[in-house]
Scaffold this motif. Sequence first.
Motif, PDB file in Angstrom:
ATOM      1  N   VAL A   1       0.864  -1.184   0.000  1.00  0.00           N
ATOM      2  CA  VAL A   1       0.000   0.000   0.000  1.00  0.00           C
ATOM      3  C   VAL A   1       0.894   1.226   0.000  1.00  0.00           C
ATOM      4  O   VAL A   1       1.803   1.318   0.838  1.00  0.00           O
ATOM      5  N   VAL A   2       0.653   2.139  -0.917  1.00  0.00           N
ATOM      6  CA  VAL A   2       1.461   3.362  -0.983  1.00  0.00           C
ATOM      7  C   VAL A   2       0.564   4.563  -0.734  1.00  0.00           C
ATOM      8  O   VAL A   2      -0.462   4.742  -1.399  1.00  0.00           O
ATOM      9  N   ASP A   3       0.949   5.357   0.234  1.00  0.00           N
ATOM     10  CA  ASP A   3       0.191   6.545   0.606  1.00  0.00           C
ATOM     11  C   ASP A   3       0.757   7.759  -0.141  1.00  0.00           C
ATOM     12  O   ASP A   3       1.817   8.277   0.201  1.00  0.00           O
ATOM     13  N   LEU A   4       0.030   8.191  -1.172  1.00  0.00           N
ATOM     14  CA  LEU A   4       0.548   9.261  -2.036  1.00  0.00           C
ATOM     15  C   LEU A   4       0.706  10.592  -1.298  1.00  0.00           C
ATOM     16  O   LEU A   4       1.594  11.380  -1.612  1.00  0.00           O
ATOM     17  N   ASP A   5      -0.130  10.823  -0.293  1.00  0.00           N
ATOM     18  CA  ASP A   5       0.004  12.070   0.478  1.00  0.00           C
ATOM     19  C   ASP A   5       1.347  12.130   1.195  1.00  0.00           C
ATOM     20  O   ASP A   5       1.933  13.190   1.373  1.00  0.00           O
ATOM     21  N   ARG A   6       1.804  10.967   1.606  1.00  0.00           N
ATOM     22  CA  ARG A   6       3.079  10.936   2.317  1.00  0.00           C
ATOM     23  C   ARG A   6       4.245  11.234   1.364  1.00  0.00           C
ATOM     24  O   ARG A   6       5.227  11.865   1.754  1.00  0.00           O
ATOM     25  N   ILE A   7       4.124  10.784   0.128  1.00  0.00           N
ATOM     26  CA  ILE A   7       5.149  11.119  -0.868  1.00  0.00           C
ATOM     27  C   ILE A   7       5.163  12.635  -1.083  1.00  0.00           C
ATOM     28  O   ILE A   7       6.214  13.267  -1.121  1.00  0.00           O
ATOM     29  N   GLN A   8       3.965  13.186  -1.192  1.00  0.00           N
ATOM     30  CA  GLN A   8       3.868  14.631  -1.385  1.00  0.00           C
ATOM     31  C   GLN A   8       4.473  15.387  -0.196  1.00  0.00           C
ATOM     32  O   GLN A   8       5.182  16.380  -0.371  1.00  0.00           O
ATOM     33  N   PHE A   9       4.216  14.870   0.997  1.00  0.00           N
ATOM     34  CA  PHE A   9       4.786  15.489   2.198  1.00  0.00           C
ATOM     35  C   PHE A   9       6.314  15.491   2.126  1.00  0.00           C
ATOM     36  O   PHE A   9       6.974  16.495   2.401  1.00  0.00           O
ATOM     37  N   LYS A  10       6.891  14.351   1.729  1.00  0.00           N
ATOM     38  CA  LYS A  10       8.354  14.252   1.643  1.00  0.00           C
ATOM     39  C   LYS A  10       8.910  15.159   0.551  1.00  0.00           C
ATOM     40  O   LYS A  10       9.987  15.733   0.679  1.00  0.00           O
ATOM     41  N   TYR A  11       8.162  15.259  -0.531  1.00  0.00           N
ATOM     42  CA  TYR A  11       8.577  16.148  -1.622  1.00  0.00           C
ATOM     43  C   TYR A  11       8.577  17.612  -1.151  1.00  0.00           C
ATOM     44  O   TYR A  11       9.527  18.355  -1.378  1.00  0.00           O
ATOM     45  N   ASP A  12       7.495  17.983  -0.479  1.00  0.00           N
ATOM     46  CA  ASP A  12       7.393  19.361   0.014  1.00  0.00           C
ATOM     47  C   ASP A  12       8.498  19.657   1.020  1.00  0.00           C
ATOM     48  O   ASP A  12       9.084  20.741   1.020  1.00  0.00           O
ATOM     49  N   GLU A  13       8.764  18.690   1.865  1.00  0.00           N
ATOM     50  CA  GLU A  13       9.819  18.861   2.868  1.00  0.00           C
ATOM     51  C   GLU A  13      11.171  19.096   2.181  1.00  0.00           C
ATOM     52  O   GLU A  13      11.933  19.999   2.559  1.00  0.00           O
ATOM     53  N   LEU A  14      11.443  18.292   1.165  1.00  0.00           N
ATOM     54  CA  LEU A  14      12.718  18.420   0.465  1.00  0.00           C
ATOM     55  C   LEU A  14      12.843  19.771  -0.249  1.00  0.00           C
ATOM     56  O   LEU A  14      13.899  20.405  -0.214  1.00  0.00           O
ATOM     57  N   THR A  15      11.757  20.213  -0.873  1.00  0.00           N
ATOM     58  CA  THR A  15      11.831  21.508  -1.571  1.00  0.00           C
ATOM     59  C   THR A  15      11.941  22.661  -0.568  1.00  0.00           C
ATOM     60  O   THR A  15      12.581  23.662  -0.864  1.00  0.00           O
ATOM     61  N   ARG A  16      11.349  22.488   0.606  1.00  0.00           N
ATOM     62  CA  ARG A  16      11.524  23.516   1.652  1.00  0.00           C
ATOM     63  C   ARG A  16      12.972  23.572   2.113  1.00  0.00           C
ATOM     64  O   ARG A  16      13.524  24.635   2.355  1.00  0.00           O
ATOM     65  N   CYS A  17      13.586  22.405   2.238  1.00  0.00           N
ATOM     66  CA  CYS A  17      14.968  22.344   2.733  1.00  0.00           C
ATOM     67  C   CYS A  17      15.975  22.804   1.678  1.00  0.00           C
ATOM     68  O   CYS A  17      17.038  23.306   2.015  1.00  0.00           O
ATOM     69  N   PHE A  18      15.657  22.566   0.410  1.00  0.00           N
ATOM     70  CA  PHE A  18      16.550  22.985  -0.686  1.00  0.00           C
ATOM     71  C   PHE A  18      15.749  23.862  -1.654  1.00  0.00           C
ATOM     72  O   PHE A  18      15.426  23.439  -2.766  1.00  0.00           O
ATOM     73  N   PRO A  19      15.432  25.091  -1.238  1.00  0.00           N
ATOM     74  CA  PRO A  19      14.522  25.907  -2.048  1.00  0.00           C
ATOM     75  C   PRO A  19      15.052  26.233  -3.444  1.00  0.00           C
ATOM     76  O   PRO A  19      14.267  26.517  -4.341  1.00  0.00           O
ATOM     77  N   THR A  20      16.362  26.198  -3.642  1.00  0.00           N
ATOM     78  CA  THR A  20      16.878  26.568  -4.968  1.00  0.00           C
ATOM     79  C   THR A  20      17.141  25.363  -5.871  1.00  0.00           C
ATOM     80  O   THR A  20      17.546  25.529  -7.014  1.00  0.00           O
TER      81      THR A  20
END
Length: 388
Positions: A28-47
């Motif tokens: 089972v893959v929770d797509l919201d959690r992938i999105q959360f990790k993606y958002d976290e990564l872009t927040r940490c590396f904004p450029t």
Amino acid sequence: MNLEHYYSSQQWEKIQNFSASKTSPFLVVDLDRIQFKYDELTRCFPTAKIFYAVKANPGVEVIQRLKDIGSNFDVASVYELDRVIASGIAPARISFGNTIKKAVDVKYAYAQGVRLFVTDAHADLEQIAAFAPGSRVFVRVLVDSGDTAEWPLSRKFGCDTDMAVQLMVKAQQLGLKPYGVSFHVGSQQKDVTVWRTAIDTVKTVFERLENQYQIKLELMNMGGGFPAHYLSDIDSIQAYADQIKMYIQQNFKREITLFLEPGRSLVGDAGVIVSEIVLIANKSEKDAKRWVYTDVGVFNGLIETLGETTKYPIYTPKMQSQAEQSKVILAGPTCDSTDIMYEQSPYQLPSNLAIGDRLYWLSTGAYTTSYASVEFNGYPPLRTFYLD
Ligand SMILES: *Cc1c(COP(=O)(O)O)cnc(C)c1O
């Protein structure tokens, strides 16, 4: 194993409710959690621009979700390329990130519109020049993964700095655009200082090209390597990012373009493999050691347990009752003696575990379904369900 370290009760309920009526095994893959990790990564590396390494989990639902939130895509083969293109992703958002590719594949990718390729060898560069004329190329350098990556990628990929410089010079001579340098510090890399050495190597290549050949590179592609949360604790992405951004600042005085190619860290924590116990056995009347056989194994999803490398957190509802726990050996269902997940690792499960009980393998969203055999012992590849 503490379930709360991985899921809030609400998130866990969503997964359990969905799984209750399905026949195991499946992922089972929770797509919201992938999105959360993606958002976290872009927040940490904004450029940085993010190129999702499709091989970690090539599900179309995963690709679609990441497309919708702005990701770019790193493909390893023409088959992944087809899938990404079929999902409606513009070729400008795709990087051909495998240094090992046939000339026909370069030609095919070019015909699809791909203009960004990695290389680490003369013969490969020549075929890019011949079949993808004018494209941007970046060169992959060898870096040391230390002994802190669970899946080191060194040796097989990348070249040394001398060759990297020569390849970029040659790229220009062949009419390609020398674009930058990439590396990969090894997957599930637990030591952030490995990035420092890698970034230092990239800087050397940049400087030599600029000083000796007046070639000004733009891109540093820092690959993947960020960890998923398995049994042992890991540092936060923010902690990785703080260090890495500092290394970049110390080494580059001008603005450069940054790429990241995360695979495992985006999708790993989002997956749960649901399995069932097929058999519990002892090997002798005198031997108390419990062998627990499940309907998932090394060949239908858990290949990264080979060498007992990846230690997935395992949960079973009987853990709730604080029942006594004891050592288990965990093995898969096939007739192959390598199909043992954990024999040396000290896994403990409730002593009252029974045949038919469910075992949940947490953090199994990456490198599981794409690695499953097609029909070893007749078992089909692991099914996957995606939760919106
Ligand atoms: C596998 C791979 C990645 C993804 O690595 P993770 O450790 O899963 O993040 C990124 N880039 C390249 C070139 C790869 O081969």
